[in-house]
Structure formats: structure tokens, C-alpha cells
Design a protein around this motif. Structure first.
Motif: not given
Length: 228
Positions: A41-44, A46-56, A68-75, A99-105
Motif C-alpha cells: 500500500a505504501a509502495a502504491v 510512493i509511486c503515485r507521488r514519485s513516478t519512478p522508472d522501475v520498482v523492485l 496487488e501493489a504491482t497490479r495497481r501501480i501498472l494500471a 499475470r499482474a503485469g510484472a516485467s520479470g523476477f
């Protein structure tokens, strides 16, 4: 001349792991960690405010998990890519993250060089996924879930693919990079990217990792154990 650095957000509920990842990434000349978070939830936010290039992104966390965080961040378009960082105990979660859209792992015990390379690849849209790990995870999932008979919708999705797109999909599912696919098919990297961008909407995939998951789950590609 100032080099623009890739902006990274690190998400992990273990402070010592988060601090270690931040230190490794900040040591790279072309990257910087702009923020860290301890739950999804904090990640979503933070990403909303900072719009990073990539999230680890870690997978298992309190409040909201990494899937779920990945799904929301990418959506919401808060980041260009999300790379999951995981352990061998998270196989079922890894498949859901694709399935949530992550680039990889990538595994948590990967070295600094490999983590940096994976982040760079994710930003380019050519995520670094260990081929042996990818095949092991997808084959394990397929062993449990694969029926071998595509549903009507899946069959329709597969029939919409051109012969070349089917070749590219098979290669992606086996963990090949765009460069490796281009060399094998004797085409340019740009042509491979074009085929990927064309085929992914046809199968409902938001990333190459999701495309790989589709290839196995649909029965399009048979895990090696099925031929033993």
C-alpha cells in the motif's frame, strides 16, 4: 555532461534487505533509489507521488502484497515497469505476479551486477529472467494446472497470432532475450519488439513475463517434462 539516472523504488518489508538493495543500486552510476517502502500500500502511494522508472518489488508483505501493489501501480501508470524480487519458496506467487503485469523476477540472493542488469532490462522492456528459473516455475505450475485443451477464448487468441508471432512467443516463454530471438530468427531487435507489441494485446498480456505464462498455461508450449 550529466547522465540521467534511472529512478528506482525499492519495496521490501525487511528493513535490512531494503537498505542493502538501496546501497547496491545507488552504487550504480546510472541508477538511484528515490524512495523505499515497507508494504504494498505504501509502495502504491510512493509511486503515485514519485513516478519512478522501475520498482523492485518484494512479493510477500503486510497490508498489501507485492502482486496487488504491482497490479495497481501498472494500471495507474505510476511506473514504467515492476521487477519482482523473490525466493525459491514463492513459486505460486511469482506466477500470479506475471499475470499482474510484472516485467520479470529475480532471486533475492542474486548479486549486485545481476540485480542492476535486471533493472536496466526491465526499463528497456526486455526483462532479465533467468531462463532455467522461468522454465522451472512455469513447468511446475503447468504440471498442476495444464489441461492440454485450450478453452474457446484461448484457442481464438492463439489463432490470431501470425506464424512469426508464434515463434517469438515460444522464444519468450523459454526465457530468451530480444537479442537472442533476433539472432535466432535473423531479424533486428526492433523487429522482435514490434512482434512482441503486436502479439501481447492479442493474448491479453501486459508484459513478456505474462506472455510466457500464457504460453505455458494455454498449452501452446509444452513443458519439457511432458515429453519425458
Amino acid at each position: 555532461m550529466t547522465v540521467e539516472r534511472t529512478r528506482v523504488v525499492v519495496v521490501d518489508d525487511q528493513p535490512i534487505v531494503s537498505a542493502g538493495l538501496k546501497m547496491m543500486i545507488d552504487a550504480e552510476a546510472d541508477m538511484e533509489v528515490v524512495a523505499t517502502a515497507g508494504d504494498g500500500a505504501a509502495a502504491v502511494e510512493i509511486c503515485r507521488r514519485s513516478t519512478p522508472d522501475v520498482v523492485l518489488m518484494d512479493i510477500r508483505m503486510p497490508v498489501m502484497d507485492g502482486i496487488e501493489a504491482t497490479r495497481r501501480i501498472l494500471a495507474q501508470g505510476y511506473a514504467s515497469a515492476v521487477l519482482m524480487i523473490t525466493t525459491f519458496g514463492d513459486e505460486e506467487y511469482v506466477f500470479e505476479s506475471m499475470r499482474a503485469g510484472a516485467s520479470g523476477f529475480i532471486l533475492k540472493d542474486a548479486g549486485a551486477d545481476l540485480i542492476a542488469a535486471a533493472l536496466r532490462s526491465a526499463v528497456r522492456g526486455d526483462a532479465l529472467i533467468d531462463p532455467s528459473l522461468t522454465r522451472a516455475l512455469l513447468a511446475r505450475h503447468a504440471r498442476t494446472h495444464l489441461t492440454g485443451v485450450p478453452s474457446g477464448d484461448v484457442a481464438s487468441q492463439l489463432s490470431a497470432l501470425s506464424p512469426r508471432e508464434r515463434e517469438v512467443l515460444a522464444a519468450v516463454a523459454q526465457g530468451w532475450s530480444n537479442r537472442e530471438i533476433a539472432a535466432r530468427l535473423t531479424v533486428t531487435d526492433a523487429t522482435v519488439k514490434t512482434h512482441l507489441s503486436n502479439l501481447m494485446p492479442k493474448i491479453g498480456a501486459r508484459s513478456r513475463a505474462a506472455a510466457a505464462a500464457f504460453a505455458y498455461e494455454s498449452g501452446f508450449l509444452r513443458p519439457s517434462w511432458m515429453d519425458d
